[in-house]
Design an enzyme around this catalytic site. Structure first.
Site, PDB file in Angstrom:
ATOM      1  N   ASN A 159       5.724   8.782 -35.411  1.00 31.57           N
ATOM      2  CA  ASN A 159       5.249   8.347 -34.090  1.00 31.57           C
ATOM      3  C   ASN A 159       4.388   9.359 -33.306  1.00 31.57           C
ATOM      4  O   ASN A 159       3.502   9.240 -32.657  1.00 31.57           O
ATOM      5  CB  ASN A 159       6.309   7.920 -33.081  1.00 31.57           C
ATOM      6  CG  ASN A 159       7.519   8.917 -33.050  1.00 31.57           C
ATOM      7  OD1 ASN A 159       7.748   9.581 -34.114  1.00 31.57           O
ATOM      8  ND2 ASN A 159       8.104   8.912 -31.769  1.00 31.57           N
ATOM      9  N   GLU A 255      17.026  15.197 -34.895  1.00 33.97           N
ATOM     10  CA  GLU A 255      16.733  14.637 -33.590  1.00 33.97           C
ATOM     11  C   GLU A 255      16.533  13.153 -33.839  1.00 33.97           C
ATOM     12  O   GLU A 255      15.619  12.618 -34.464  1.00 33.97           O
ATOM     13  CB  GLU A 255      15.404  15.146 -33.028  1.00 33.97           C
ATOM     14  CG  GLU A 255      14.889  14.947 -31.558  1.00 33.97           C
ATOM     15  CD  GLU A 255      14.528  13.477 -31.468  1.00 33.97           C
ATOM     16  OE1 GLU A 255      15.120  12.636 -31.182  1.00 33.97           O
ATOM     17  OE2 GLU A 255      12.953  13.369 -31.746  1.00 33.97           O
ATOM     18  N   CYS A 289      11.006   8.319 -28.960  1.00 33.64           N
ATOM     19  CA  CYS A 289      12.395   8.347 -29.065  1.00 33.64           C
ATOM     20  C   CYS A 289      13.114   8.420 -27.663  1.00 33.64           C
ATOM     21  O   CYS A 289      14.240   7.806 -27.527  1.00 33.64           O
ATOM     22  CB  CYS A 289      13.050   9.681 -29.488  1.00 33.64           C
ATOM     23  SG  CYS A 289      12.350   9.717 -31.378  1.00 33.64           S
TER      24      CYS A 289
END
Length: 480
Positions: A159, A255, A289
């Protein structure tokens, strides 16, 4: 680096300061329409071995560099990225399908990440330990130093293929490590272009290596490799857990995902809350995210907020990624767009109200706003990773906090209110890694600490904090 049988550019891997091609190639395609963007090669376990060996050899050279020398290397890289910003942005838009304006912003943020990494490298140090704080320490002095871990495996997502990679690469090099980078299989072009800049910046051969291929083969071989000292990963919780298990005793930072929420109090600046929520929910088609996925708005201002929010969302321009006017383009694949469409349909069937959007054309989904969706629905309790936001009403702040916390994730949350006492009370009770007051959880300055709790991961990014993760603490004590 052009391929022999077509004009489509081929991007070899970068291992030990050499450009490496294999017999197996794959095409990278623009997600918006499937047009080819470039060719890359596939690395098997033998090339992973070669890359780790090269990094192992280079780690001694990186360790020997002074703090200022590592910082200067990163600042030379900054100037090269700045010079070639348009080329990096073009590649990012080509491989991700995000609008070109967002791609340029990603490169600009990447520059800031590198600058912050250089600053963190320059100031890297330990501390004096007050040994005489205990009787046993009388007559002794001690200090700590931070030493590089060695070889860092960086596995990065699709992303933000450039900036999120630099959040691992910059601190790793700044700390004196060497890196083997495995970019996402669908977005490897910007990483391979970065390798050219790294070479031009004068990085020691093997300090930065890029291997491309599927995560199930190339990524797993890297995670399990005995020559790797640390693994840093950004991606899904499912894969993150598998990496943690496979990595053994290696240091691991993760993450992972989120379904970030915003609380909008009755005294909030609604105009600001609307404007920021549109950006927070739909930037990069929601593939962030910390994208705003859940909005809890006080019942006294809910109608006014929704009216403005829907109107602002419907003004977003859907189009081709290279059109300057485009706000929303495609998701990373049509398969992902179909999944998002199905989740929206599931929510509607369960009684949620679709206020706007949710139409799919190929890999593109128009920004969708759902109201009064049940907390058990996937659009609420899982990570959508698409242009979908759910707006629900609440009566009491404590209720809203409980609903935000009712999640397996805990990355960031936002609170809009003019009452700082209530804002800080909420901040202390929210079970997340970061609370953003009077803004959306999607806000991130690249030098700030960033990471989550629960299934959103372990460890922290942000160059200063990532460098701490990427170094070992050593105590040196002496008797005086």
């Amino acid at each position: 680096m052009a391929s022999g049988n077509q004009s489509l550019e081929a991007y070899p891997m970068y291992i030990g300061g050499e450009w490496v091609a294999t017999s197996e190639q794959t095409e990278v395609r623009l997600p918006y329409d499937g047009s080819p963007a470039g060719r890359v090669y596939q690395a098997g376990p033998e090339l992973v071995d070669r890359a780790v060996a090269a990094a192992g050899a280079a780690s001694a050279k990186m360790r020997a560099l002074a703090n200022y020398e590592r910082a200067d290397l990163l600042l030379r890289l900054v100037e090269l990225v700045r010079r070639d910003l348009a080329d990096f942005a073009r590649l990012i838009a080509s491989e991700t399908g995000k609008p070109i304006r967002e791609a340029r912003l990603e490169v600009e943020r990447g520059i800031q990440t590198l600058i912050a990494s250089a600053e963190a490298a320059r100031s890297l140090c330990g501390e004096v330990v007050p040994m005489d704080a205990a009787p046993a320490g009388k007559g002794r002095m001690a200090l700590t130093v931070r030493e590089p871990r060695g070889v860092v495996a960086a596995i990065t997502p699709f992303n933000f293929p450039f900036n999120l990679a630099l959040h691992k690469i910059g601190p790793a090099l700044g700390a004196g490590n060497a890196v083997v980078h495995k970019p996402a299989g669908v977005t490897p072009l910007s990483a391979l272009r970065l390798a050219r800049a790294m070479e031009e910046a004068g990085a020691p051969p093997g300090a930065y290596n890029v291997v491309t291929g599927p995560g199930s083969l190339t990524g797993e071989a890297l995670v399990r490799h005995s020559g790797v000292n640390m693994v840093t990963f950004t991606g899904s919780a499912e894969i993150g857990l598998a990496i943690k298990v496979a990595a053994g005793l290696k240091h691991v930072t993760l993450e992972l995902g989120g379904n970030s929420a915003v609380i909008i109090e009755p005294d909030a600046d609604l105009e600001n809350a609307v404007a920021r929520s549109v950006v927070g929910a739909f930037a990069n088609s929601g593939q962030v995210c910390i994208s705003v996925q859940r909005i809890y708005v006080h019942e006294s201002v809910a109608a006014k907020f929704l009216e403005s929010f829907v109107a602002a969302t419907e003004r977003l321009v859907i189009g081709r990624p290279f059109d300057e006017s485009t706000d929303i383009s495609s998701l990373i694949t049509e398969k992902e767009a179909v999944r998002v469409e199905q989740w929206i349909e599931e929510a509607i069937a369960a009684g949620a109200q679709l206020l706007t959007g949710g139409r799919r054309t190929g890999a593109t989904v128009s920004p969708a706003i759902l109201a009064e969706a049940g907390e058990q629905l996937r659009v609420c309790c899982q990570e959508v990773f698409g242009p979908v936001v759910v707006v629900n009403r609440y009566r009491m702040l404590e209720e809203a906090i409980e609903r935000v916390n009712n999640s397996v994730y805990g990355l960031q949350a936002g609170v809009f209110t003019r009452d700082l006492e209530r804002a800080f009370r909420a901040a202390r009770r929210l079970e997340v890694g970061g609370v953003i007051i009077n803004d959306v959880p999607t806000f991130r300055a690249d030098h700030m600490p960033y990471g989550g709790v629960k299934q959103s991961g372990t460890g922290r990014e942000g160059p200063k904090y990532a460098i701490e993760e990427m170094t070992e603490l050593k105590l040196i004590c002496w008797k005086v």
